[in-house]
Design an enzyme around this catalytic site. Structure first.
Site, PDB file in Angstrom:
ATOM      1  CE  LYS A   8     -40.444 -50.810  15.303  1.00  0.00           C
ATOM      2  NZ  LYS A   8     -41.353 -50.205  16.449  1.00  0.00           N
TER       3      LYS A   8
ATOM      4  CG  HIS B 266     -52.788 -43.004  16.632  1.00  0.00           C
ATOM      5  ND1 HIS B 266     -51.940 -42.694  15.675  1.00  0.00           N
ATOM      6  CD2 HIS B 266     -52.234 -43.785  17.610  1.00  0.00           C
ATOM      7  CE1 HIS B 266     -50.573 -43.432  16.265  1.00  0.00           C
ATOM      8  NE2 HIS B 266     -51.156 -43.925  17.399  1.00  0.00           N
TER       9      HIS B 266
HETATM   10  N1  LIG Z   1     -41.521 -46.092  20.279  1.00  0.00           N
HETATM   11  C1  LIG Z   1     -42.495 -46.621  19.517  1.00  0.00           C
HETATM   12  O1  LIG Z   1     -41.975 -47.135  18.275  1.00  0.00           O
HETATM   13  C2  LIG Z   1     -43.831 -46.770  20.025  1.00  0.00           C
HETATM   14  C3  LIG Z   1     -44.480 -48.077  19.649  1.00  0.00           C
HETATM   15  C4  LIG Z   1     -45.592 -48.409  20.298  1.00  0.00           C
HETATM   16  C5  LIG Z   1     -46.051 -47.578  21.314  1.00  0.00           C
HETATM   17  N2  LIG Z   1     -45.333 -46.826  21.833  1.00  0.00           N
HETATM   18  C6  LIG Z   1     -45.763 -46.042  22.972  1.00  0.00           C
HETATM   19  O2  LIG Z   1     -45.756 -47.129  24.148  1.00  0.00           O
HETATM   20  C7  LIG Z   1     -46.494 -46.534  25.214  1.00  0.00           C
HETATM   21  C8  LIG Z   1     -47.341 -47.851  25.558  1.00  0.00           C
HETATM   22  O3  LIG Z   1     -46.229 -48.780  26.076  1.00  0.00           O
HETATM   23  P1  LIG Z   1     -46.672 -49.888  27.214  1.00  0.00           P
HETATM   24  O4  LIG Z   1     -48.218 -50.703  26.751  1.00  0.00           O
HETATM   25  O5  LIG Z   1     -45.504 -50.801  27.423  1.00  0.00           O
HETATM   26  O6  LIG Z   1     -47.180 -49.229  28.197  1.00  0.00           O
HETATM   27  P2  LIG Z   1     -46.801 -48.735  29.946  1.00  0.00           P
HETATM   28  O7  LIG Z   1     -45.190 -48.527  29.853  1.00  0.00           O
HETATM   29  O8  LIG Z   1     -47.683 -47.744  30.432  1.00  0.00           O
HETATM   30  O9  LIG Z   1     -46.953 -50.076  30.640  1.00  0.00           O
HETATM   31  C9  LIG Z   1     -48.189 -50.459  30.867  1.00  0.00           C
HETATM   32  C10 LIG Z   1     -48.414 -50.943  32.285  1.00  0.00           C
HETATM   33  O10 LIG Z   1     -47.930 -52.313  32.453  1.00  0.00           O
HETATM   34  C11 LIG Z   1     -47.118 -51.795  33.559  1.00  0.00           C
HETATM   35  N3  LIG Z   1     -45.975 -52.943  33.859  1.00  0.00           N
HETATM   36  C12 LIG Z   1     -44.647 -52.472  32.926  1.00  0.00           C
HETATM   37  N4  LIG Z   1     -43.885 -53.644  33.023  1.00  0.00           N
HETATM   38  C13 LIG Z   1     -44.473 -54.503  33.770  1.00  0.00           C
HETATM   39  C14 LIG Z   1     -44.343 -55.763  34.500  1.00  0.00           C
HETATM   40  N5  LIG Z   1     -43.148 -56.303  33.873  1.00  0.00           N
HETATM   41  N6  LIG Z   1     -45.133 -56.462  35.124  1.00  0.00           N
HETATM   42  C15 LIG Z   1     -46.267 -55.781  35.694  1.00  0.00           C
HETATM   43  N7  LIG Z   1     -46.522 -54.810  35.152  1.00  0.00           N
HETATM   44  C16 LIG Z   1     -45.701 -53.952  34.347  1.00  0.00           C
HETATM   45  C17 LIG Z   1     -46.949 -50.419  33.872  1.00  0.00           C
HETATM   46  O11 LIG Z   1     -46.612 -50.149  35.162  1.00  0.00           O
HETATM   47  C18 LIG Z   1     -48.101 -49.939  33.334  1.00  0.00           C
HETATM   48  O12 LIG Z   1     -49.199 -49.777  34.187  1.00  0.00           O
HETATM   49  C19 LIG Z   1     -47.455 -45.593  24.600  1.00  0.00           C
HETATM   50  O13 LIG Z   1     -46.893 -44.141  25.217  1.00  0.00           O
HETATM   51  C20 LIG Z   1     -47.116 -45.495  23.042  1.00  0.00           C
HETATM   52  O14 LIG Z   1     -47.112 -44.399  22.465  1.00  0.00           O
HETATM   53  C21 LIG Z   1     -44.117 -46.388  21.179  1.00  0.00           C
END
Ligand SMILES: NC(=O)c1ccc[n+]([C@@H]2O[C@H](COP(=O)([O-])OP(=O)(O)OC[C@H]3O[C@@H](n4cnc5c(N)ncnc54)[C@H](O)[C@@H]3O)[C@@H](O)[C@H]2O)c1
Length: 367
Positions: A228, A253
């Site tokens: 990346k 999406h």
């Molecule tokens: N900026 C970018 O380039 C990019 C790329 C891909 C996705 N995203 C975004 O990322 C988001 C999804 O990210 P995600 O999957 O990390 O979701 P999230 O941040 O909602 O985390 C997912 C779940 O895991 C829990 N969690 C987080 N860390 C934890 C840990 N260490 N132990 C236990 N539970 C934990 C959270 O409370 C949540 O319930 C979306 O909003 C998406 O649009 C952004």
């Protein structure tokens, strides 16, 4: 510890990857600004319950004053409402342009905090400490920040790079199986889009993925982050090559939109189905062999993914998916851009995907 750099001139930064490396935060803060004495941490309830004390202890030991804002967990936190809350919290605690905010959580916290950092006093520093597999291999690197609005997901945002990323593998141990697996879809994506050897390595080490082997996780995360970082340093604002990272995402999406960005279907689960679509559709257009399509599907099933949308939501129709895809991607001359495959390990940007052919594919697949 592995250190990788995102080479973007004066916006470049290091990514630190290791197990139990959270205490490197104080050295990083000191290097960025030896005069910063207080730190604002943006996090959410699940992460705070598990790890905020650990992070606080590291900072307190080095004399930092800490102000932490604990937001609700979940996608709905990426909103204008919480943007205002975080922004005002930062202003009330006198965050200056040369201070670094800390984003401590998954992609939700990283995207929101990054967006705040990019606009607070016209831009202040921020450090990403991603705590999910998805955020460690994908969202914390590359500088895409965003919040959602009623009109759609990620519609309000900026390109704004963090000042450092600390990827600590220890946080992955507490993820639920579902959230952990969901992040793995993005890992598989890197192999599929650009590295057949890596894809095969993943296929042959499913056992290590399942037991969350530390050494394995270090290796694969470092590999994805390097891919990346290299792509982002060549194409920061997605004028070309960076779009390859969207493999499976236009289909995905559409499924997410139709299931309301809810717990019915997680982002990575949608991407897994989307990658199957990209492979099957590439076969339909004679770009990819049937045996490669089968290999992609077999591997995703072995990892534990459902590979058809009907497994998550039985009501979904081809018309509605096509409609979402056409809202997501600009359509001109009845054509849209999609990321397709002509080999495992080789994706390409297909700028003139015929909508009618896409529609035929979706109707045959979903009905
Ligand atoms: N900026 C970018 O380039 C990019 C790329 C891909 C996705 N995203 C975004 O990322 C988001 C999804 O990210 P995600 O999957 O990390 O979701 P999230 O941040 O909602 O985390 C997912 C779940 O895991 C829990 N969690 C987080 N860390 C934890 C840990 N260490 N132990 C236990 N539970 C934990 C959270 O409370 C949540 O319930 C979306 O909003 C998406 O649009 C952004």
């Amino acid at each position: 510890m592995i250190i990788q750099n995102v080479a973007l001139g004066n916006r470049g930064y290091d990514i630190f990857i290791g197990n139990q490396i959270i205490n490197s935060i104080t050295d990083i803060l000191h290097t960025l600004n030896p005069n910063q004495k207080s730190v604002v941490i943006i996090t959410e309830t699940n992460v705070a319950d598990l790890y905020l004390k650990m992070l606080n202890d590291v900072l307190i030991e080095k004399g930092y004053e800490i102000h932490s804002l604990v937001l609700p967990s979940g996608e709905s936190t990426k909103s204008l409402l919480f943007f205002e809350q975080v922004m005002r919290f930062c202003l009330q605690h006198n965050v200056e342009r040369n201070h670094a905010l800390i984003a401590f959580g998954g992609g939700v916290i990283g995207d929101l905090t990054g967006f705040v950092a990019s606009t607070l006093r016209r831009g202040c520093r921020f450090i990403q400490i991603p705590t999910t597999l998805l955020s460690q291999v994908d969202s914390s690197v590359g500088g895409k920040t965003a919040i959602n609005s009623l009109e759609g997901k990620n519609l309000i945002g900026t390109f704004y790079q963090p000042s450092a990323v600390i990827i600590d593998i220890q946080f992955l141990k507490s993820l639920s199986n579902r959230v952990y697996r969901s992040g793995y879809a993005e890992v598989i994506k890197y192999g599929l889009l650009g590295d057949k050897q890596f894809f095969d390595y993943l296929r042959h080490h499913n056992d290590l993925f399942l037991v969350r082997d530390t050494h394995f996780l270090m290796n694969i995360i470092a590999h994805c982050v390097k891919m990346k970082a290299d792509i982002v340093s060549r194409d920061e604002t997605e004028q070309g090559e960076r779009a390859l990272l969207n493999l499976g995402h236009t289909f995905g999406h559409a499924y997410e939109a139709e299931t309301g960005y809810s717990d019915i279907l997680h982002h990575g689960e949608a991407v897994a189905i989307g990658m199957v679509d990209a492979a099957e559709f590439s076969y339909r257009l004679n770009y990819l062999s049937l045996s490669d399509v089968s290999m992609v599907k077999k591997f995703l099933v072995e990892v534990g993914f459902n590979i058809t949308i009907k497994d998550y939501a039985s009501h979904i129709s081809a018309e509605i998916i096509l409609k979402h895809m056409m809202q997501d991607k600009k359509v001109s001359n009845n054509q849209m851009t999609l990321i397709l495959l002509n080999n495992i390990g080789h994706a390409f940007i297909n700028k003139n995907t015929d909508i009618q052919v896409l529609s035929d594919y979706l109707f045959n697949k979903i009905l």
